[in-house]
Scaffold this motif. Structure first.
Motif, PDB file in Angstrom:
ATOM      1  N   PHE A  28      -2.430  -5.849   3.182  1.00 35.78           N
ATOM      2  CA  PHE A  28      -1.738  -5.696   1.901  1.00 35.78           C
ATOM      3  C   PHE A  28      -2.528  -6.328   0.765  1.00 35.78           C
ATOM      4  O   PHE A  28      -2.776  -5.706  -0.275  1.00 35.78           O
ATOM      5  N   ILE A  29      -2.966  -7.578   0.993  1.00 39.55           N
ATOM      6  CA  ILE A  29      -3.703  -8.283  -0.060  1.00 39.55           C
ATOM      7  C   ILE A  29      -4.919  -7.484  -0.499  1.00 39.55           C
ATOM      8  O   ILE A  29      -5.146  -7.254  -1.693  1.00 39.55           O
ATOM      9  N   PHE A  30      -5.690  -7.002   0.482  1.00 41.44           N
ATOM     10  CA  PHE A  30      -6.946  -6.359   0.103  1.00 41.44           C
ATOM     11  C   PHE A  30      -6.746  -4.930  -0.411  1.00 41.44           C
ATOM     12  O   PHE A  30      -7.555  -4.441  -1.202  1.00 41.44           O
ATOM     13  N   SER A  31      -5.689  -4.261   0.016  1.00 39.31           N
ATOM     14  CA  SER A  31      -5.467  -2.932  -0.559  1.00 39.31           C
ATOM     15  C   SER A  31      -5.009  -3.068  -2.009  1.00 39.31           C
ATOM     16  O   SER A  31      -5.361  -2.258  -2.869  1.00 39.31           O
ATOM     17  N   LEU A  32      -4.248  -4.137  -2.288  1.00 42.34           N
ATOM     18  CA  LEU A  32      -3.842  -4.391  -3.666  1.00 42.34           C
ATOM     19  C   LEU A  32      -5.055  -4.722  -4.535  1.00 42.34           C
ATOM     20  O   LEU A  32      -5.223  -4.208  -5.646  1.00 42.34           O
ATOM     21  N   ILE A  33      -5.935  -5.568  -3.986  1.00 36.96           N
ATOM     22  CA  ILE A  33      -7.163  -5.907  -4.722  1.00 36.96           C
ATOM     23  C   ILE A  33      -7.972  -4.642  -5.006  1.00 36.96           C
ATOM     24  O   ILE A  33      -8.475  -4.427  -6.109  1.00 36.96           O
ATOM     25  N   ALA A  34      -8.053  -3.772  -3.984  1.00 41.49           N
ATOM     26  CA  ALA A  34      -8.823  -2.532  -4.152  1.00 41.49           C
ATOM     27  C   ALA A  34      -8.228  -1.673  -5.267  1.00 41.49           C
ATOM     28  O   ALA A  34      -8.959  -1.133  -6.113  1.00 41.49           O
ATOM     29  N   LEU A  87     -10.753  -8.284   9.024  1.00 37.27           N
ATOM     30  CA  LEU A  87     -10.912  -9.703   8.759  1.00 37.27           C
ATOM     31  C   LEU A  87      -9.959 -10.506   9.634  1.00 37.27           C
ATOM     32  O   LEU A  87     -10.345 -11.506  10.262  1.00 37.27           O
ATOM     33  N   SER A  88      -8.720 -10.048   9.683  1.00 34.61           N
ATOM     34  CA  SER A  88      -7.725 -10.797  10.426  1.00 34.61           C
ATOM     35  C   SER A  88      -7.945 -10.679  11.931  1.00 34.61           C
ATOM     36  O   SER A  88      -7.779 -11.640  12.670  1.00 34.61           O
ATOM     37  N   LEU A 129      -4.341 -15.220   9.750  1.00 28.43           N
ATOM     38  CA  LEU A 129      -3.836 -14.304   8.733  1.00 28.43           C
ATOM     39  C   LEU A 129      -3.183 -13.103   9.425  1.00 28.43           C
ATOM     40  O   LEU A 129      -3.852 -12.370  10.129  1.00 28.43           O
ATOM     41  N   PRO A 130      -1.877 -12.921   9.224  1.00 28.55           N
ATOM     42  CA  PRO A 130      -1.239 -11.752   9.863  1.00 28.55           C
ATOM     43  C   PRO A 130      -1.892 -10.456   9.383  1.00 28.55           C
ATOM     44  O   PRO A 130      -2.241 -10.340   8.200  1.00 28.55           O
ATOM     45  N   ILE A 131      -2.050  -9.507  10.309  1.00 31.50           N
ATOM     46  CA  ILE A 131      -2.766  -8.268   9.990  1.00 31.50           C
ATOM     47  C   ILE A 131      -2.185  -7.561   8.763  1.00 31.50           C
ATOM     48  O   ILE A 131      -2.907  -7.193   7.838  1.00 31.50           O
TER      49      ILE A 131
END
Lengths: 330, 255
Positions: A119-125, A104-105, A112-114
């Motif tokens: 981090f955001i999406f791995s946490l969401i996952a 995405l980044s 959005l920094p890579i």
């Protein structure tokens, strides 16, 4: 449980051995003698060898070790927190989530920094996999794996959408990167991912004894004085940070986080006070050795993710088949 | 000390405990008797803050339960659960050591003092031969002892046990109850446990509480509370009693 002091020291010192092997082997072999020359001041030093060692091989080995540490530490953590020896960042979809964040980044949202996206999406996952699997305060082994598959598939599909949207040049790099490879390793990658991986791993290392309590289950952990909700969050956060940082520089490298903690437990028992540090050590060496194989086995270079999967997939089947032997069952 | 005042618990809309009030003193073994589904386990879970009651007050060692943090609670109260299935095969010593968790700093590891406590407990319970065995591969009775050890490692003031005699043979039932009794009498521990066998309660209890359908029906010394009539009422069964000096034995009358 047998203590096996030899196994303890073997695992602990293995990164050193892996380092020595990996430094010498490669497209351009560096002999002991060249090493000696390099380390002795005053000798005439070949610029070429210096460049190979310090700019190509060394950062790659350092990055491999960092990623190995991160993936196995997060694997061991997730296994304890979810009371499930059959999961790791890859199976739960954390890696796929991180990959989506990166893609995405890279492709769509350069602002959005890579690492942050990953981090955001791995946490969401992680939270998705956990919430989907949790029923009546329990997280059954099999449902957690299945919800991990679902989450993984979902984020992989999102990555595919991005692949369709970007131009062919970017596509090639995304595809190669998704296979999981250390070929892009340089000092910049080490600087970008290293601090995050080390920060997450340090949290896990400090809290390692508490993982024993977490792995007893919610009610038990609470009775022992663990603030379950908060600590589970903290450990998942630490795992997600490490995985996200690793994925952001190497792409998805699977199975390491599943396999390494298992091997460590088989050798020294399940106490996380030993499992965590030794998994980090063994993960580092396994990663570096796999990468050495990846860059020397055939003429060119194959992504290291393929090597780890070739080891990991049969290992997973083996674990499934021996089932109750380690006291868990599906 | 445990002091419960007007405790009511509703689970899924069903009233499980109804205005329960009770007291358990330090140095006493207090036994909860009651048929299946009478709310014994719910009462223990409320006391260990795993269930939040709708009404009522609970005091543990003079502190309101509602104001205790998870960590502080673990230093005051320990509970031996009815059943427990660990995923990883920790050794008995590692399991007992976990009892020290609430007494070790958040980012620290257990130290020499903690290991000392564990060694003392292992000797007290006489389970030296089990110390390095995997907790998952020992018998139910041995596991019960290991869990009791873990609770003692918490150095609590209040000890709760949910059917500690479950799955144990006759000898082990007597052994574990005797051990618990000694702990209460010598160390001034407040012990509250549930039992199914009124005869064991007659032998080992200092105080007995009878629970039926979520209400307390009697509370007092075992000899006063446990008799053929009260047991017949509690369990809906014809009960007879044999007496020999101080000893009493209840038995079911078959028709």
């Amino acid at each position: 449980m047998r203590r096996r002091p030899w196994a303890y020291w073997l695992l602990l010192l293995s990164p050193l051995a892996a380092f020595l092997v990996a430094m010498q082997v490669g497209a351009y072999p560096v002999s002991w003698k060249a090493w000696w020359h390099l380390l002795t001041p005053g000798r005439s030093q070949e610029v070429q060898i210096q460049a190979i060692i310090f700019d190509i091989r060394l950062p790659r080995i350092v990055l491999g070790m960092l990623v190995g540490v991160g993936l196995s530490a997060s694997g061991a953590t997730l296994q304890a927190v979810f009371r499930n020896p059959l999961v790791d960042a890859y199976i739960l979809g954390l890696s796929a989530g991180a990959a989506f964040g990166c893609a995405l980044s890279v492709a769509l949202v350069p602002a959005l920094p890579i690492q942050v996206g990953a981090f955001i999406f791995s946490l969401i996952a992680a939270l998705l996999a956990f919430t989907l699997a949790r029923t009546r305060r329990e997280v059954p082994t099999l449902s957690l794996i299945l919800s991990g598959v679902v989450v993984s598939a979902f984020f992989t599909a999102l990555v595919s959408i991005i692949k369709f949207m970007v131009d062919p040049m970017k596509l090639a790099s995304i595809v190669f990167w998704l296979m999981g490879s250390l070929s892009q390793a340089d000092w910049r990658a080490v600087r970008q991912a290293g601090p995050w991986i080390l920060a997450g791993a340090a949290l896990i290392w400090l809290g390692r004894w508490r993982l024993n309590a977490m792995s007893m289950g919610e009610a038990e952990a609470r009775a022992l004085g663990v603030d379950v909700g908060r600590e589970r969050g903290l450990f998942i956060l630490a795992a997600a940070v490490t995985v996200a940082a690793a994925v952001s520089v190497t792409g998805i490298i699977g199975w390491v986080g599943l396999m390494i903690p298992h091997i460590v437990r088989m050798l020294v028992g399940p106490d996380h006070r030993r499992v965590i540090p030794l998994s980090m050590a063994a993960g580092a060496s396994f990663m570096v050795l796999s990468d050495t194989v990846a860059r020397t086995m055939v003429g060119g270079e194959i992504p290291v993710g393929i090597i780890t999967t070739l080891f990991g997939a049969p290992f997973f089947i083996y674990l499934l088949k021996r089932g109750g032997a380690e006291s868990w069952s599906l | 000390m445990i002091a419960v005042n007007d405790l009511s618990v509703r689970l899924n809309g069903q009233l499980i405990l109804h205005q329960v009030s009770l007291k358990a003193r330090p140095g006493d073994v207090t036994v909860l008797l009651g048929p299946n589904g009478s709310g014994k386990t719910t009462l223990l879970l409320s006391l260990s803050a795993q269930i939040t009651p709708q009404e009522g007050h609970i005091l543990l060692a003079d502190q309101p339960l509602a104001e205790l943090k998870t960590r502080d609670l673990a230093q005051v109260l320990a509970i031996v659960p009815q059943e427990h299935h660990p995923v990883f095969p920790y050794t008995v010593r590692e399991v007992i050591l976990l009892g020290r968790l609430s007494r070790v700093g958040f980012w620290s590891q257990p130290g020499a003092r903690d290991r000392e406590v564990v060694t003392e407990i292992i000797e007290l319970l006489g389970i030296k031969h089990l110390a390095d065995k995997p907790y998952t591969r020992i018998s139910g009775g041995e596991r019960q002892l290991a869990l009791l050890g873990r609770c003692l490692a918490q150095e609590p003031l209040v000890l709760l046990l949910d059917e500690p005699t479950n799955h144990l043979d006759f000898r082990n039932q007597v052994m574990i109850l005797q051990l618990i009794g000694n702990l209460a009498h010598r160390q001034g521990l407040t012990v509250l446990l549930t039992l199914h066998d009124p005869n064991l309660a007659l032998v080992f209890a200092d105080q007995v509480i009878l629970l039926a359908a979520g209400r307390i029906v009697a509370q007092g010394r075992p000899a006063d509370v446990i008799g053929p009539e009260t047991m017949a009422q509690l369990y809906g069964l014809e009960v007879g009693m044999l007496c020999q000096g101080e000893q009493r034995l209840l038995y079911p009358k078959l028709t």
